[in-house]
Design a protein around this motif. Structure first.
Motif, PDB file in Angstrom:
ATOM      1  N   THR A  34      36.698  45.523  47.650  1.00  0.00           N
ATOM      2  CA  THR A  34      37.707  45.404  46.898  1.00  0.00           C
ATOM      3  C   THR A  34      37.994  43.983  46.439  1.00  0.00           C
ATOM      4  O   THR A  34      37.391  43.231  47.181  1.00  0.00           O
ATOM      5  N   GLY A  35      38.537  43.824  45.355  1.00  0.00           N
ATOM      6  CA  GLY A  35      39.124  42.522  44.969  1.00  0.00           C
ATOM      7  C   GLY A  35      39.876  42.528  43.713  1.00  0.00           C
ATOM      8  O   GLY A  35      40.243  43.418  43.165  1.00  0.00           O
ATOM      9  N   PHE A  36      40.133  41.259  43.235  1.00  0.00           N
ATOM     10  CA  PHE A  36      40.836  41.293  41.959  1.00  0.00           C
ATOM     11  C   PHE A  36      40.036  40.267  40.939  1.00  0.00           C
ATOM     12  O   PHE A  36      39.359  39.443  41.604  1.00  0.00           O
ATOM     13  N   GLY A  37      40.236  40.284  39.833  1.00  0.00           N
ATOM     14  CA  GLY A  37      39.482  39.374  38.728  1.00  0.00           C
ATOM     15  C   GLY A  37      40.212  39.625  37.465  1.00  0.00           C
ATOM     16  O   GLY A  37      41.480  39.850  37.340  1.00  0.00           O
ATOM     17  N   TRP A  38      39.342  39.150  36.421  1.00  0.00           N
ATOM     18  CA  TRP A  38      40.025  38.972  35.351  1.00  0.00           C
ATOM     19  C   TRP A  38      39.505  40.101  34.405  1.00  0.00           C
ATOM     20  O   TRP A  38      38.206  40.557  34.429  1.00  0.00           O
ATOM     21  N   ALA A  39      40.270  40.629  33.220  1.00  0.00           N
ATOM     22  CA  ALA A  39      39.755  41.513  32.342  1.00  0.00           C
ATOM     23  C   ALA A  39      39.833  41.394  30.858  1.00  0.00           C
ATOM     24  O   ALA A  39      40.804  40.684  30.659  1.00  0.00           O
ATOM     25  N   ASP A  51      35.119  46.886  27.480  1.00  0.00           N
ATOM     26  CA  ASP A  51      36.041  46.579  28.355  1.00  0.00           C
ATOM     27  C   ASP A  51      35.154  45.694  29.743  1.00  0.00           C
ATOM     28  O   ASP A  51      34.130  46.446  30.208  1.00  0.00           O
ATOM     29  N   VAL A  52      35.523  44.546  30.012  1.00  0.00           N
ATOM     30  CA  VAL A  52      34.795  44.010  31.320  1.00  0.00           C
ATOM     31  C   VAL A  52      35.924  43.451  32.282  1.00  0.00           C
ATOM     32  O   VAL A  52      36.824  43.093  31.902  1.00  0.00           O
ATOM     33  N   VAL A  53      35.489  43.831  33.551  1.00  0.00           N
ATOM     34  CA  VAL A  53      36.360  43.150  34.639  1.00  0.00           C
ATOM     35  C   VAL A  53      35.365  42.368  35.489  1.00  0.00           C
ATOM     36  O   VAL A  53      34.401  42.831  36.017  1.00  0.00           O
ATOM     37  N   THR A  54      35.676  41.082  35.877  1.00  0.00           N
ATOM     38  CA  THR A  54      34.871  40.165  36.480  1.00  0.00           C
ATOM     39  C   THR A  54      35.685  39.416  37.508  1.00  0.00           C
ATOM     40  O   THR A  54      36.924  39.100  37.656  1.00  0.00           O
ATOM     41  N   GLY A  55      34.948  39.372  38.897  1.00  0.00           N
ATOM     42  CA  GLY A  55      35.850  38.882  39.987  1.00  0.00           C
ATOM     43  C   GLY A  55      34.774  39.109  41.204  1.00  0.00           C
ATOM     44  O   GLY A  55      33.656  39.130  41.294  1.00  0.00           O
ATOM     45  N   GLU A  56      35.259  38.641  42.298  1.00  0.00           N
ATOM     46  CA  GLU A  56      34.808  38.487  43.408  1.00  0.00           C
ATOM     47  C   GLU A  56      35.360  39.766  44.399  1.00  0.00           C
ATOM     48  O   GLU A  56      36.375  39.957  44.436  1.00  0.00           O
ATOM     49  N   LEU A  57      34.375  40.624  45.035  1.00  0.00           N
ATOM     50  CA  LEU A  57      34.495  41.590  45.988  1.00  0.00           C
ATOM     51  C   LEU A  57      34.190  41.206  47.433  1.00  0.00           C
ATOM     52  O   LEU A  57      33.297  40.418  47.561  1.00  0.00           O
ATOM     53  N   ASP A  58      35.331  41.557  48.218  1.00  0.00           N
ATOM     54  CA  ASP A  58      35.052  41.337  49.524  1.00  0.00           C
ATOM     55  C   ASP A  58      34.893  42.829  50.278  1.00  0.00           C
ATOM     56  O   ASP A  58      35.454  43.691  50.016  1.00  0.00           O
ATOM     57  N   ASP A  81      30.639  42.148  38.131  1.00  0.00           N
ATOM     58  CA  ASP A  81      31.121  42.613  36.619  1.00  0.00           C
ATOM     59  C   ASP A  81      30.884  44.011  36.627  1.00  0.00           C
ATOM     60  O   ASP A  81      29.749  44.642  36.790  1.00  0.00           O
ATOM     61  N   ILE A  82      32.177  44.600  36.316  1.00  0.00           N
ATOM     62  CA  ILE A  82      32.060  45.987  35.691  1.00  0.00           C
ATOM     63  C   ILE A  82      32.529  46.122  34.486  1.00  0.00           C
ATOM     64  O   ILE A  82      33.519  45.722  34.063  1.00  0.00           O
ATOM     65  N   SER A  83      31.570  46.671  33.736  1.00  0.00           N
ATOM     66  CA  SER A  83      31.860  46.905  32.237  1.00  0.00           C
ATOM     67  C   SER A  83      31.847  48.460  31.806  1.00  0.00           C
ATOM     68  O   SER A  83      31.128  49.087  32.550  1.00  0.00           O
ATOM     69  N   ASN A  84      32.465  48.642  30.644  1.00  0.00           N
ATOM     70  CA  ASN A  84      32.567  50.064  30.023  1.00  0.00           C
ATOM     71  C   ASN A  84      32.522  49.908  28.633  1.00  0.00           C
ATOM     72  O   ASN A  84      33.599  49.259  27.972  1.00  0.00           O
ATOM     73  N   PHE A  85      31.625  50.627  27.993  1.00  0.00           N
ATOM     74  CA  PHE A  85      31.433  50.764  26.705  1.00  0.00           C
ATOM     75  C   PHE A  85      32.021  52.298  26.462  1.00  0.00           C
ATOM     76  O   PHE A  85      31.039  53.103  26.728  1.00  0.00           O
ATOM     77  N   ALA A  86      32.986  52.454  25.742  1.00  0.00           N
ATOM     78  CA  ALA A  86      33.543  53.971  25.780  1.00  0.00           C
ATOM     79  C   ALA A  86      34.164  54.223  24.308  1.00  0.00           C
ATOM     80  O   ALA A  86      34.738  53.380  23.570  1.00  0.00           O
ATOM     81  N   LEU A  87      34.180  55.470  24.036  1.00  0.00           N
ATOM     82  CA  LEU A  87      34.680  56.247  22.909  1.00  0.00           C
ATOM     83  C   LEU A  87      35.848  56.853  23.517  1.00  0.00           C
ATOM     84  O   LEU A  87      36.001  57.536  24.505  1.00  0.00           O
ATOM     85  N   GLY A  88      37.252  56.449  22.732  1.00  0.00           N
ATOM     86  CA  GLY A  88      38.348  56.995  23.313  1.00  0.00           C
ATOM     87  C   GLY A  88      39.306  57.542  22.294  1.00  0.00           C
ATOM     88  O   GLY A  88      39.158  57.303  21.032  1.00  0.00           O
ATOM     89  N   MET A  89      40.358  58.451  22.707  1.00  0.00           N
ATOM     90  CA  MET A  89      41.339  59.309  21.773  1.00  0.00           C
ATOM     91  C   MET A  89      42.672  58.841  22.395  1.00  0.00           C
ATOM     92  O   MET A  89      42.864  59.291  23.598  1.00  0.00           O
ATOM     93  N   HIS A  90      43.546  58.433  21.415  1.00  0.00           N
ATOM     94  CA  HIS A  90      44.960  58.453  22.250  1.00  0.00           C
ATOM     95  C   HIS A  90      45.852  59.004  21.388  1.00  0.00           C
ATOM     96  O   HIS A  90      45.642  58.989  19.853  1.00  0.00           O
ATOM     97  N   TYR A  91      47.074  59.192  21.645  1.00  0.00           N
ATOM     98  CA  TYR A  91      48.281  59.700  20.812  1.00  0.00           C
ATOM     99  C   TYR A  91      49.241  58.898  20.848  1.00  0.00           C
ATOM    100  O   TYR A  91      49.813  58.285  21.878  1.00  0.00           O
ATOM    101  N   GLN A  92      49.731  58.467  19.709  1.00  0.00           N
ATOM    102  CA  GLN A  92      50.680  57.449  19.333  1.00  0.00           C
ATOM    103  C   GLN A  92      52.085  58.234  19.162  1.00  0.00           C
ATOM    104  O   GLN A  92      52.266  58.908  18.283  1.00  0.00           O
ATOM    105  N   PHE A  93      52.821  57.956  19.833  1.00  0.00           N
ATOM    106  CA  PHE A  93      54.447  58.423  20.204  1.00  0.00           C
ATOM    107  C   PHE A  93      55.251  58.165  19.014  1.00  0.00           C
ATOM    108  O   PHE A  93      55.044  56.651  18.641  1.00  0.00           O
TER     109      PHE A  93
END
Length: 184
Positions: A127-132, A152-159, A172-184
């Motif tokens: 686990t750890g914290f980082g920058w997104a 999206d990319v999250v980079t940091g140090e894990l312990d 580094d954990i990256s995600n290339f994704a197609l998304g769909m959302h509803y705007q209220f």
């Protein structure tokens, strides 16, 4: 990965050819989900399916706050199960190109976790914290329905919780994704 890119390009082309009659109001709350390719780079590199959920609030046409959660399927091989996930909170900056298309960028903080389970062993939790940070393109399909293609990319140090030999692992954990959302 190529199939996802082809589907995303096809959907964006279809929506680009249609014209949204009225100017869409992109302020307020939104919530959605995404499907894509998740990649984790630590001591090696693993790739698999990524699922995400996101939501936020746009204060005006150019500024909002967004929360983003994405997790992986099994990224390991036959000898090891590996799972990864992140949760990020980011300010999001948007440039509205026209009534249909917008581009966005975001940067903020994130927590991340990786679980590894070698055959016949206990789970090893990191686990750890980082920058997104992330960028993407948003297309308004209707007044309330939007699709987006994002990276999206999250980079940091894990312990490691159990092992002293796996401390401060650059990840580094990256995600290339197609998304769909509803705007209220």
């Amino acid at each position: 990965m190529n199939k996802l890119s082809i589907v995303a390009a096809s959907l964006l082309t279809i929506f680009a050819s249609s014209h949204v009659a009225a100017a869409n109001d992109n302020t307020g709350f939104y919530v959605g989900g995404s499907l894509g390719q998740l990649k984790i780079k630590a001591k090696g590199s693993e790739t698999g399916v990524g699922l995400g959920a996101y939501g936020g609030y746009n204060f005006n046409e150019w500024f909002g706050l967004e929360a983003n959660l994405f997790v992986s399927g099994d990224l390991g091989d036959s000898n090891e199960d590996i799972g990864a996930g992140t949760f990020a909170l980011t300010p999001k900056f948007t440039y509205q190109i026209n009534d249909t298309f917008a581009v966005y960028g975001k940067v903020g903080i994130a927590s991340m976790a990786v679980v590894s389970r070698p055959d016949n062993s206990r789970n090893e939790d990191f686990t750890g914290f980082g920058w997104a940070y992330g960028v993407g393109v948003n297309a308004s399909v209707t007044e309330n329905l939007n699709i987006r293609l994002g990276y999206d990319v999250v980079t940091g140090e894990l312990d490691s919780e159990y092992s002293n030999s796996f401390q401060n692992v650059d990840t580094d954990i990256s995600n290339f994704a197609l998304g769909m959302h509803y705007q209220f």
